[in-house]
Design a protein around this motif. Structure first.
Motif, PDB file in Angstrom:
ATOM      1  N   ASN A 118       0.181  -3.819  26.183  1.00 22.75           N
ATOM      2  CA  ASN A 118       1.000  -4.907  26.725  1.00 22.75           C
ATOM      3  C   ASN A 118       0.877  -6.166  25.882  1.00 22.75           C
ATOM      4  OD1 ASN A 118       2.193  -3.527  28.866  1.00 22.75           O
ATOM      5  ND2 ASN A 118       0.407  -3.828  30.165  1.00 22.75           N
ATOM      6  N   LEU A 119      -0.328  -6.455  25.392  1.00 21.51           N
ATOM      7  CA  LEU A 119      -0.502  -7.598  24.494  1.00 21.51           C
ATOM      8  C   LEU A 119       0.347  -7.435  23.239  1.00 21.51           C
ATOM      9  CD1 LEU A 119      -4.293  -8.605  24.387  1.00 21.51           C
ATOM     10  CD2 LEU A 119      -2.391  -9.896  25.322  1.00 21.51           C
ATOM     11  N   MET A 120       0.381  -6.234  22.711  1.00 18.24           N
ATOM     12  CA  MET A 120       1.183  -5.977  21.512  1.00 18.24           C
ATOM     13  C   MET A 120       2.659  -6.267  21.779  1.00 18.24           C
ATOM     14  SD  MET A 120      -0.284  -5.066  18.697  1.00 18.24           S
ATOM     15  CE  MET A 120       0.903  -4.086  17.799  1.00 18.24           C
ATOM     16  N   PRO A 144       7.639 -10.149  13.865  1.00 14.45           N
ATOM     17  CA  PRO A 144       7.294  -8.976  13.075  1.00 14.45           C
ATOM     18  C   PRO A 144       5.857  -8.509  13.284  1.00 14.45           C
ATOM     19  CG  PRO A 144       7.097 -10.896  11.696  1.00 14.45           C
ATOM     20  CD  PRO A 144       7.576 -11.375  13.050  1.00 14.45           C
ATOM     21  N   CYS A 145       5.102  -9.236  14.141  1.00 15.27           N
ATOM     22  CA  CYS A 145       3.679  -8.939  14.297  1.00 15.27           C
ATOM     23  C   CYS A 145       3.415  -7.500  14.728  1.00 15.27           C
ATOM     24  CB  CYS A 145       3.040  -9.916  15.280  1.00 15.27           C
ATOM     25  SG  CYS A 145       2.896 -11.586  14.607  1.00 15.27           S
ATOM     26  N   TYR A 185       9.075  -9.155   2.248  1.00 14.04           N
ATOM     27  CA  TYR A 185       8.428 -10.434   1.987  1.00 14.04           C
ATOM     28  C   TYR A 185       8.390 -10.686   0.488  1.00 14.04           C
ATOM     29  CZ  TYR A 185       6.813 -10.572   6.851  1.00 14.04           C
ATOM     30  OH  TYR A 185       6.744 -10.607   8.208  1.00 14.04           O
ATOM     31  N   LYS A 186       8.227 -11.943   0.128  1.00 16.16           N
ATOM     32  CA  LYS A 186       8.242 -12.331  -1.280  1.00 16.16           C
ATOM     33  C   LYS A 186       7.136 -11.641  -2.075  1.00 16.16           C
ATOM     34  CE  LYS A 186       8.197 -16.401  -4.246  1.00 16.16           C
ATOM     35  NZ  LYS A 186       8.131 -17.847  -4.299  1.00 16.16           N
ATOM     36  N   ASN A 187       5.931 -11.576  -1.483  1.00 14.52           N
ATOM     37  CA  ASN A 187       4.817 -10.940  -2.180  1.00 14.52           C
ATOM     38  C   ASN A 187       3.733 -10.556  -1.183  1.00 14.52           C
ATOM     39  OD1 ASN A 187       3.117 -13.258  -1.726  1.00 14.52           O
ATOM     40  ND2 ASN A 187       4.079 -14.238  -3.498  1.00 14.52           N
ATOM     41  N   GLU A 188       2.666  -9.943  -1.692  1.00 13.08           N
ATOM     42  CA  GLU A 188       1.557  -9.455  -0.878  1.00 13.08           C
ATOM     43  C   GLU A 188       0.855 -10.592  -0.129  1.00 13.08           C
ATOM     44  OE1 GLU A 188      -2.669  -7.227  -1.783  1.00 13.08           O
ATOM     45  OE2 GLU A 188      -0.972  -6.768  -3.061  1.00 13.08           O
ATOM     46  N   THR A 239      -0.860 -13.394   4.866  1.00 17.40           N
ATOM     47  CA  THR A 239      -0.848 -14.588   5.714  1.00 17.40           C
ATOM     48  C   THR A 239      -0.221 -14.279   7.066  1.00 17.40           C
ATOM     49  OG1 THR A 239      -0.709 -16.008   3.769  1.00 17.40           O
ATOM     50  CG2 THR A 239      -0.050 -16.980   5.866  1.00 17.40           C
ATOM     51  N   GLN A 240       0.888 -13.552   7.055  1.00 21.47           N
ATOM     52  CA  GLN A 240       1.558 -13.202   8.311  1.00 21.47           C
ATOM     53  C   GLN A 240       0.676 -12.296   9.169  1.00 21.47           C
ATOM     54  OE1 GLN A 240       4.419 -14.501   9.514  1.00 21.47           O
ATOM     55  NE2 GLN A 240       3.957 -13.400  11.380  1.00 21.47           N
ATOM     56  N   LYS A 241      -0.011 -11.321   8.538  1.00 23.70           N
ATOM     57  CA  LYS A 241      -0.898 -10.425   9.284  1.00 23.70           C
ATOM     58  C   LYS A 241      -2.030 -11.210   9.929  1.00 23.70           C
ATOM     59  CE  LYS A 241      -4.569  -7.355   8.622  1.00 23.70           C
ATOM     60  NZ  LYS A 241      -5.644  -8.131   8.166  1.00 23.70           N
TER      61      LYS A 241
END
Length: 193
Positions: free
Chosen positions: A128-130, A136-137, A160-163, A168-170
């Protein structure tokens, strides 16, 4: 040795010109050797080594097609193994530094909220949290923790532009998930059985 480098350079030139069969030939020629090397050198299990090798081949292909690799200064095998080694080391390092929250969430994360077979409250809670963290998380965390994608592969999959953008998003996604977890329950009352 020069002949091998000439043959390897021919593969690079063929891939650059769009010959996908060359990628398949490289994959088939080096897969088993890489897996054995990763198992003996880093004690990686076979599925992990195979996934890492696949990511390495994808990265090799990308480096050639985007112009990052034009001329080999080593053998193709050495270049490919170096990519694979870096991916594998990052993956193993990541796995060894997971904190208590991450380990707990990973164990309970991949259960769909409406799954009738969810066997415990923690699994349903994390599922449920997910759902509450949204995209995009949700996709990033599933790709990383359950599909074993490298951050480079996630960056490509998510466009995404790069790794570094993907990393950062993760991190933001994981921080959000941890914050939601901590807001709901204290560690003592929920982590214990």
């Amino acid at each position: 040795m020069q002949e091998t480098n000439t043959e390897d350079q021919l593969f690079v030139d063929q891939i650059k010109s769009g010959d996908e069969e060359s990628v398949v030939a490289i994959y088939q020629a080096h897969r088993n050797g890489f897996i054995q090397w990763a198992q003996s050198t880093y004690h990686a299990d076979e599925p992990t080594a195979a996934d890492v090798f696949q990511d390495a081949v994808i990265c090799l292909h990308h480096n050639i097609t985007c112009g990052k690799l034009e001329t080999l200064t080593s053998s193709l095998k050495t270049y490919l193994y170096a990519i694979g080694k870096n991916i594998l080391r990052k993956k193993l390092q990541k796995e060894s530094v997971l904190d208590k929250d991450e380990n707990w969430m990973i164990e309970n994360l991949y259960v769909e909220p409406l799954d009738n077979f969810a066997t415990n409250d923690r699994q349903r809670f994390v599922a449920n949290l997910m759902e509450t963290i949204g995209e995009p998380c949700k996709t990033i965390l599933k790709l990383f923790y359950f599909k074993g994608f490298s951050m480079g592969a996630i960056a490509q999959a998510m466009d995404y532009k790069n790794e570094n953008v993907a990393k950062t998003q993760k991190l933001r996604c994981l921080t959000t998930l941890k914050h939601k977890l901590r807001n709901q329950y204290s560690g003592d009352e929920f982590y214990g059985d």
